[in-house]
Design a protein around this motif. Structure first.
Motif, PDB file in Angstrom:
ATOM      1  N   TYR A  30       0.422  -1.287  -0.275  1.00 50.93           N
ATOM      2  CA  TYR A  30      -0.030   0.053  -0.085  1.00 50.93           C
ATOM      3  C   TYR A  30       0.754   1.471  -0.214  1.00 50.93           C
ATOM      4  CZ  TYR A  30      -3.035   3.545   1.619  1.00 50.93           C
ATOM      5  OH  TYR A  30      -3.951   5.029   1.478  1.00 50.93           O
ATOM      6  N   VAL A  31       1.608   0.902   0.818  1.00 48.37           N
ATOM      7  CA  VAL A  31       2.740   2.660   0.643  1.00 48.37           C
ATOM      8  C   VAL A  31       3.565   2.482  -0.189  1.00 48.37           C
ATOM      9  CG1 VAL A  31       4.580   3.706   2.536  1.00 48.37           C
ATOM     10  CG2 VAL A  31       2.902   2.791   3.303  1.00 48.37           C
ATOM     11  N   CYS A  33       2.475   1.429  -3.750  1.00 47.32           N
ATOM     12  CA  CYS A  33       1.539   1.899  -4.221  1.00 47.32           C
ATOM     13  C   CYS A  33       1.649   3.371  -4.078  1.00 47.32           C
ATOM     14  CB  CYS A  33       0.727   1.386  -4.117  1.00 47.32           C
ATOM     15  SG  CYS A  33       0.666  -0.465  -5.190  1.00 47.32           S
ATOM     16  N   ILE A  34       1.157   4.027  -2.765  1.00 43.17           N
ATOM     17  CA  ILE A  34       0.805   5.104  -3.319  1.00 43.17           C
ATOM     18  C   ILE A  34       2.015   6.607  -3.325  1.00 43.17           C
ATOM     19  CG2 ILE A  34       0.453   7.159  -1.175  1.00 43.17           C
ATOM     20  CD1 ILE A  34      -1.894   5.521  -1.168  1.00 43.17           C
ATOM     21  N   VAL A  35       3.138   5.933  -2.732  1.00 41.06           N
ATOM     22  CA  VAL A  35       4.358   6.906  -3.233  1.00 41.06           C
ATOM     23  C   VAL A  35       4.205   6.387  -5.070  1.00 41.06           C
ATOM     24  CG1 VAL A  35       6.791   6.618  -3.466  1.00 41.06           C
ATOM     25  CG2 VAL A  35       5.835   6.311  -1.098  1.00 41.06           C
ATOM     26  N   PHE A  37       1.811   6.124  -6.969  1.00 41.10           N
ATOM     27  CA  PHE A  37       0.758   6.807  -8.064  1.00 41.10           C
ATOM     28  C   PHE A  37       1.383   9.032  -7.267  1.00 41.10           C
ATOM     29  CE2 PHE A  37      -1.648   2.628  -7.459  1.00 41.10           C
ATOM     30  CZ  PHE A  37      -1.762   3.149  -8.654  1.00 41.10           C
ATOM     31  N   LYS A  38       1.654   8.578  -6.205  1.00 43.80           N
ATOM     32  CA  LYS A  38       1.948  10.252  -5.750  1.00 43.80           C
ATOM     33  C   LYS A  38       3.018  10.387  -6.960  1.00 43.80           C
ATOM     34  CE  LYS A  38      -0.751  11.634  -2.995  1.00 43.80           C
ATOM     35  NZ  LYS A  38      -1.897  12.185  -3.199  1.00 43.80           N
ATOM     36  N   GLU A  41       1.990  11.449 -10.174  1.00 48.62           N
ATOM     37  CA  GLU A  41       1.051  12.715 -10.521  1.00 48.62           C
ATOM     38  C   GLU A  41       2.158  13.809  -9.922  1.00 48.62           C
ATOM     39  OE1 GLU A  41      -1.360  13.396  -7.121  1.00 48.62           O
ATOM     40  OE2 GLU A  41      -2.962  11.843  -7.182  1.00 48.62           O
TER      41      GLU A  41
END
Length: 75
Positions: A30-31, A33-35, A37-38, A41
């Motif tokens: 999860y961490v 993936c968040i990194v 995707f950010k 962006e």
């Protein structure tokens, strides 16, 4: 070790090993993936980036590239 940490450790050890490993792996994925995707962006919003943030992103990208390259080589 005080009573509270001993109680937490005892509760943690009661959880089956496969479930503990699953939870830790899920949080890690999860961490990451968040990194990821950010980061994507940020790449699409380059005009809002300053020079400082751009250099930090490039250094981090190079570090990740070297790590992946090191572990992907076959000896």
């Amino acid at each position: 070790m005080n009573k509270v940490s001993a109680k937490i450790l005892e509760m943690w050890l009661r959880i089956p090993r496969w479930f503990r490993l699953f939870i830790l792996k899920a949080i890690t994925i999860y961490v990451i993936c968040i990194v990821l995707f950010k980061g994507i962006e940020v790449l699409f919003n380059l005009e809002s980036l300053g020079l400082k943030e751009l250099v930090i992103c490039l250094i981090a990208s190079l570090a990740i590239l070297f790590i992946l390259n090191k572990f992907s080589k076959k000896e």
